[in-house]
Design a protein around this motif. Structure first.
Motif, PDB file in Angstrom:
ATOM      1  N   LEU A 117       1.019  -1.406   0.066  1.00 38.92           N
ATOM      2  CA  LEU A 117      -0.022  -0.062  -0.115  1.00 38.92           C
ATOM      3  C   LEU A 117       0.753   1.257   0.054  1.00 38.92           C
ATOM      4  O   LEU A 117       1.882   1.220   0.673  1.00 38.92           O
ATOM      5  CB  LEU A 117      -1.120   0.142   1.349  1.00 38.92           C
ATOM      6  N   THR A 118       0.519   2.212  -0.747  1.00 35.30           N
ATOM      7  CA  THR A 118       1.177   3.694  -0.845  1.00 35.30           C
ATOM      8  C   THR A 118       0.633   4.370   0.736  1.00 35.30           C
ATOM      9  O   THR A 118      -0.247   3.585   1.240  1.00 35.30           O
ATOM     10  CB  THR A 118       0.769   4.433  -1.880  1.00 35.30           C
ATOM     11  N   THR A 121      -2.630   5.650   0.328  1.00 30.88           N
ATOM     12  CA  THR A 121      -3.848   4.465   0.431  1.00 30.88           C
ATOM     13  C   THR A 121      -4.045   3.973   1.844  1.00 30.88           C
ATOM     14  O   THR A 121      -4.850   3.864   2.291  1.00 30.88           O
ATOM     15  CB  THR A 121      -3.582   3.402  -0.484  1.00 30.88           C
ATOM     16  N   GLU A 217     -14.106   1.994  -2.289  1.00 23.06           N
ATOM     17  CA  GLU A 217     -13.554   2.784  -3.288  1.00 23.06           C
ATOM     18  C   GLU A 217     -11.921   2.142  -3.415  1.00 23.06           C
ATOM     19  O   GLU A 217     -11.086   1.892  -4.406  1.00 23.06           O
ATOM     20  CB  GLU A 217     -13.363   4.354  -3.433  1.00 23.06           C
ATOM     21  N   THR A 218     -11.269   2.069  -2.133  1.00 23.49           N
ATOM     22  CA  THR A 218      -9.967   1.618  -1.949  1.00 23.49           C
ATOM     23  C   THR A 218     -10.038   0.322  -2.351  1.00 23.49           C
ATOM     24  O   THR A 218      -8.895  -0.180  -2.979  1.00 23.49           O
ATOM     25  CB  THR A 218      -9.658   1.760  -0.490  1.00 23.49           C
ATOM     26  N   LYS A 220     -11.527  -1.567  -4.250  1.00 21.62           N
ATOM     27  CA  LYS A 220     -11.620  -1.864  -5.741  1.00 21.62           C
ATOM     28  C   LYS A 220     -10.250  -2.291  -6.263  1.00 21.62           C
ATOM     29  O   LYS A 220     -10.298  -2.789  -7.425  1.00 21.62           O
ATOM     30  CB  LYS A 220     -12.248  -0.701  -6.672  1.00 21.62           C
ATOM     31  N   ARG A 221      -9.253  -1.546  -5.782  1.00 22.00           N
ATOM     32  CA  ARG A 221      -7.675  -1.564  -6.292  1.00 22.00           C
ATOM     33  C   ARG A 221      -6.939  -2.731  -5.723  1.00 22.00           C
ATOM     34  O   ARG A 221      -6.078  -2.885  -6.141  1.00 22.00           O
ATOM     35  CB  ARG A 221      -7.017  -0.299  -6.224  1.00 22.00           C
ATOM     36  N   LEU A 222      -7.676  -2.870  -4.579  1.00 25.19           N
ATOM     37  CA  LEU A 222      -6.719  -3.776  -3.680  1.00 25.19           C
ATOM     38  C   LEU A 222      -7.228  -5.264  -3.470  1.00 25.19           C
ATOM     39  O   LEU A 222      -6.355  -6.194  -2.979  1.00 25.19           O
ATOM     40  CB  LEU A 222      -6.548  -3.261  -2.281  1.00 25.19           C
ATOM     41  N   SER A 238     -12.898  -9.240  -6.729  1.00 23.58           N
ATOM     42  CA  SER A 238     -12.023  -8.379  -7.280  1.00 23.58           C
ATOM     43  C   SER A 238     -12.103  -7.954  -8.684  1.00 23.58           C
ATOM     44  O   SER A 238     -11.537  -7.216  -9.164  1.00 23.58           O
ATOM     45  CB  SER A 238     -10.818  -9.348  -7.255  1.00 23.58           C
ATOM     46  N   GLU A 239     -13.180  -8.729  -9.445  1.00 21.91           N
ATOM     47  CA  GLU A 239     -13.568  -8.118 -10.749  1.00 21.91           C
ATOM     48  C   GLU A 239     -14.505  -7.017 -10.580  1.00 21.91           C
ATOM     49  O   GLU A 239     -14.905  -6.346 -11.650  1.00 21.91           O
ATOM     50  CB  GLU A 239     -14.085  -9.220 -11.767  1.00 21.91           C
ATOM     51  N   GLY A 240     -15.143  -6.542  -9.540  1.00 27.09           N
ATOM     52  CA  GLY A 240     -15.879  -5.467  -9.470  1.00 27.09           C
ATOM     53  C   GLY A 240     -17.274  -5.910  -9.455  1.00 27.09           C
ATOM     54  O   GLY A 240     -18.161  -5.199  -9.443  1.00 27.09           O
ATOM     55  N   GLN A 264      -2.860 -10.950  -8.555  1.00 22.60           N
ATOM     56  CA  GLN A 264      -4.328 -11.038  -8.998  1.00 22.60           C
ATOM     57  C   GLN A 264      -4.650 -12.516  -8.927  1.00 22.60           C
ATOM     58  O   GLN A 264      -5.817 -12.761  -9.078  1.00 22.60           O
ATOM     59  CB  GLN A 264      -4.340 -10.409 -10.287  1.00 22.60           C
TER      60      GLN A 264
END
Length: 278
Positions: A117-118, A121, A217-218, A220-222, A238-240, A264
């Motif tokens: 994580l940045t 984030t 929202e976080t 969605k990327r992780l 993970s595919e939304g 992934q």
């Protein structure tokens, strides 16, 4: 999970010294982050006056619960050493203790995944967790939040749960805003989904109610996010893809499950009926 909720739902009111046994004889695998679910149900039964114990637990499952401190806290068994440093301990923290929550998230959770994580984030995720804790303290009439998790290095994923035994998200939302005039439990998943939308809040200042939206929202990327509350089950894969289900028996309170997929290709589910996992 469904079997446990069904069994608890059918319990009669406790009389003096009524005992409840959690029988693990048919459980072959226990995903460590499920400790939070086990803890919230045992605590709820204890608060109602039941005496709770476990039986027929396989040694590898007992080891998981011994290492993460669950059996030490709830069943008074000594904690075992976490040799591989993959355990995220089971804790019960006051929902208004920001310092303790911050210390746990920083040192017990995020240290497991290094630079995945940045810093931005990580900070946004922490703020969202603080928002959930504040909601627990303010709205759910519960002063405790329960957290636990596990890092799975071979699968390159980290699973983490946070829960409380207070008023559920659907009940709180509908009581505050009367979204459904003829509310019943079949609306619960839609009420959870409502709480995931930007700007939707039961607070007087909507901008302060971004906890679940920010988390969604976080994640969605992780990875993946699951929210279970009362009769509602809501999951973002993970595919939304959004999965919405209706539970046959209620989870009193709210449980939020995070599945950080560090690659992934990481596996996210165990589908065997004898597994206690997400």
């Amino acid at each position: 999970m469904s079997n446990i909720l069904a069994a608890i739902n059918h319990l009669k009111s406790p009389s003096y010294d009524t005992k409840v046994s959690f029988d693990f004889s048919n459980v072959d695998w226990f995903s460590a982050e499920m400790t939070t679910f086990l803890g919230m149900e045992i605590r709820r039964l204890q608060d109602q006056g039941y005496k709770v114990y476990t039986t027929k637990m396989r040694s590898h499952i007992r080891l998981i619960l011994d290492k993460n401190g669950f059996t030490e806290r709830l069943l008074h068994n000594p904690r075992k050493e976490d040799v591989f440093a993959t355990t995220i301990p089971y804790v019960e923290l006051k929902s208004d203790d920001v310092d303790a929550i911050n210390n746990y998230i920083s040192n017990s959770v995020f240290k497991k995944i290094g630079n995945f994580l940045t810093s931005d984030t990580e900070q946004r995720f922490k703020q969202a967790i603080f928002e959930i804790a504040d909601n627990t303290h303010t709205h759910s009439q519960s002063n405790l939040i329960l957290m636990c998790g596990q890092y799975f290095p071979q699968q390159r994923r980290l699973a983490f749960t946070i829960a409380d035994n207070g008023i559920s998200i659907p009940v709180n939302v509908n009581n505050s805003l009367t979204i459904y005039d003829d509310y019943n439990s079949k609306n619960d998943t839609e009420l959870i989904n409502w709480s995931m939308q930007i700007g939707n809040s039961t607070k007087l200042v909507p901008e302060s109610g971004l906890g679940l939206f920010d988390i969604m929202e976080t994640m969605k990327r992780l990875g993946e996010l699951t929210v279970i509350s009362n009769y509602g089950y809501w999951k973002m894969t993970s595919e939304g893809t959004r999965i919405r289900r209706y539970l046959c028996f209620p989870l009193h309170g709210t449980l939020i499950h995070f599945n950080f997929l560090l690659e992934q290709s990481a596996a996210s589910d165990f589908n065997d009926s004898n597994n206690l996992s997400f």
